[in-house]
Design an enzyme around this catalytic site. Structure first.
Site, short mmCIF file in Angstrom:
data_model
loop_
_atom_site.label_atom_id
_atom_site.label_comp_id
_atom_site.label_asym_id
_atom_site.label_seq_id
_atom_site.Cartn_x
_atom_site.Cartn_y
_atom_site.Cartn_z
N HIS A 1 -17.23 -34.81 -30.00
CA HIS A 1 -17.98 -33.81 -29.23
C HIS A 1 -18.93 -33.11 -30.18
O HIS A 1 -18.48 -32.49 -31.15
CB HIS A 1 -17.03 -32.77 -28.62
CG HIS A 1 -16.00 -33.37 -27.71
ND1 HIS A 1 -16.14 -33.40 -26.34
CD2 HIS A 1 -14.82 -33.99 -27.97
CE1 HIS A 1 -15.09 -33.99 -25.80
NE2 HIS A 1 -14.28 -34.36 -26.77
N LYS B 1 -17.56 -42.54 -18.85
CA LYS B 1 -16.32 -41.83 -19.12
C LYS B 1 -15.68 -41.29 -17.85
O LYS B 1 -16.34 -40.65 -17.03
CB LYS B 1 -16.62 -40.66 -20.07
CG LYS B 1 -15.50 -39.69 -20.26
CD LYS B 1 -14.74 -39.92 -21.54
CE LYS B 1 -13.53 -39.01 -21.63
NZ LYS B 1 -13.08 -38.77 -22.97
N ASP C 1 -12.08 -37.26 -31.91
CA ASP C 1 -12.02 -36.19 -30.91
C ASP C 1 -12.30 -34.82 -31.53
O ASP C 1 -11.74 -33.81 -31.10
CB ASP C 1 -10.69 -36.17 -30.15
CG ASP C 1 -10.82 -35.45 -28.81
OD1 ASP C 1 -11.95 -35.13 -28.41
OD2 ASP C 1 -9.79 -35.18 -28.18
N HIS D 1 -7.91 -41.10 -27.34
CA HIS D 1 -7.01 -40.16 -28.02
C HIS D 1 -5.57 -40.28 -27.53
O HIS D 1 -5.00 -39.34 -26.96
CB HIS D 1 -7.50 -38.71 -27.92
CG HIS D 1 -8.06 -38.30 -26.59
ND1 HIS D 1 -7.36 -38.41 -25.42
CD2 HIS D 1 -9.25 -37.76 -26.25
CE1 HIS D 1 -8.10 -37.96 -24.42
NE2 HIS D 1 -9.25 -37.57 -24.90
O1 DOR Z 1 -8.93 -30.87 -26.85
C1 DOR Z 1 -9.88 -31.32 -26.23
N1 DOR Z 1 -11.11 -30.80 -26.33
N2 DOR Z 1 -9.67 -32.35 -25.42
C2 DOR Z 1 -10.61 -32.81 -24.59
O2 DOR Z 1 -10.34 -33.73 -23.86
C3 DOR Z 1 -11.95 -32.17 -24.53
C4 DOR Z 1 -12.24 -31.45 -25.76
C5 DOR Z 1 -13.39 -30.49 -25.60
O3 DOR Z 1 -14.42 -30.88 -25.07
O4 DOR Z 1 -13.27 -29.36 -26.03
ZN ZN Z 2 -12.61 -35.51 -26.46
#
Ligand code: DOR
Ligand code: ZN
Length: 347
Positions: free
Chosen positions: A18, A102, A251, A177
């Site tokens: 991200h 996704k 992740d 993940h």
């Molecule tokens: O912990 C997470 N953060 N899991 C996710 O699936 C999304 C991500 C986020 O975008 O902050």
């Molecule tokens: Zn993620």
């Protein structure tokens, strides 16, 4: 002559990251660029990336924010909704704008409130994806809040994955993940060229106890949530076996500190400054360094049918202190293992 242990590998890719946007993007992108040649950029922005025009603009914003002159390549993903337009998706995939799409179960995580409530809503989309050989990336958790949070991944496999793969046996799926023994077993037992899983550094290094050491640790709250140690061990074993069905997806998910330490704290662990060093630490602990390069740099591109990178990087066994925080205007982001020292660094 230095006698420090060194490992030279093909420059890795991060198959799940991200990067957010604007100020945060500009501040954090350098860490991903430093360690990874390419990365799959998650589309769950506040305004999700639901069409190819949004993807093109977002990709430009990312490239404009690069800092290190590494020719870093963002790989874009389409966020599926029940309104996803088949023509859009097809155009985006055939023009190489999207490399996959996704599936976020509705209300399962950050910005998933336009995600999918019932998978049959998008069967027509999945049918097209199967036909085009377009990979489907899945946040594999049942989002029903009546299901225990620690069981949501296993439940998802049982109630969604198994029937889904019967209906679409040739759909390429990445279970992202993964956090449980059930997910490891499911991927290993199927041993299919249509199924793979990514594993994060934090799920390899930690288990749910770590969230409650010295009080509650909001910085370790992520989704899927950290699980019991048996599950952590199953993930560590999976990567040590050298199966080509598992690969790197950090992740890394930054949130401003004020949004993590909050009455409704956000889920996400920002590990980009150390993710690769965490992975090598675990591979070394597991005496599995011989499988490290495949996990980081080969299994992912092979699964996605993309070329393996040409560049290399060298990691060296020398203490590396992880930065304490990254300021973003008046706010800041606290990285995973903030201020701690790892035994490996990048040359
Ligand atoms: O912990 C997470 N953060 N899991 C996710 O699936 C999304 C991500 C986020 O975008 O902050
Ligand atoms: Zn993620």
């Amino acid at each position: 002559m230095s006698c420090l242990k060194k490992i030279k590998i093909i420059k890795p890719d991060d198959w799940h990251v991200h990067l957010r946007d604007e100020k945060i993007l500009k501040k954090i992108l350098r860490y991903t660029e430093m360690f990874y040649q390419r990365a799959i950029i998650m589309p769950n922005l506040n305004q999700p990336i639901i069409d190819y025009k949004k993807a093109i603009f977002y990709k430009h914003r990312i490239i404009n924010a690069t800092q290190l002159n590494t020719k870093f390549e963002p790989l874009m993903i389409c966020y599926l909704t029940k309104e996803t337009c088949l023509k859009e998706l097809q155009y985006g995939f055939l023009r190489n704008i999207f490399i996959g799409a996704k599936l976020y179960p509705n209300q399962s995580t950050t910005n998933s409130n336009t995600g999918i409530s019932k998978i049959s809503e998008i069967f027509h989309v999945l049918e097209l994806m199967q036909k085009m050989k377009m990979p489907l990336l899945i946040h594999g958790e049942e989002s029903n809040i009546n299901i225990d949070i620690y069981d949501r991944e296993a439940k998802f496999i049982e109630t969604t994955m198994i029937p889904l793969r019967k209906t679409f046996p040739e759909l390429k799926i990445i279970l992202e993940h993964i956090t449980t023994k059930e997910a490891v077993d499911y991927i290993e037992e199927n041993n299919s060229s249509y199924l793979a899983g990514t594993i994060t550094p934090h799920h390899l290094m930690l288990n749910r106890n770590n969230m409650f050491i010295n009080g509650i640790q909001p910085n370790l709250y992520c989704l899927p949530i950290l699980k019991r140690k048996v599950h952590q061990n199953a993930l560590r074993k999976a990567i040590s076996n050298g199966s080509t069905r598992f690969f790197l997806g950090s992740d890394s998910a930054p949130h401003l500190y004020k949004h993590k330490i909050n009455i409704f704290g956000c889920a996400g662990i920002f590990n980009a400054p150390s993710s690769l060093l965490c992975y090598i630490t675990v591979f070394e602990e597991m005496k599995a360094l011989k499988h490290f390069e495949s996990f980081c740099s080969k299994n992912g591109p092979n699964f996605y049918n993309l070329p393996i990178n040409q560049k290399t990087i060298t990691l060296i066994k020398k203490p590396y202190k992880i930065l304490k925080k990254i300021s973003i205007g008046k706010d800041f982001i606290m990285p995973f293992l903030s201020g701690e020292t790892l035994e490996w660094s990048i040359l």
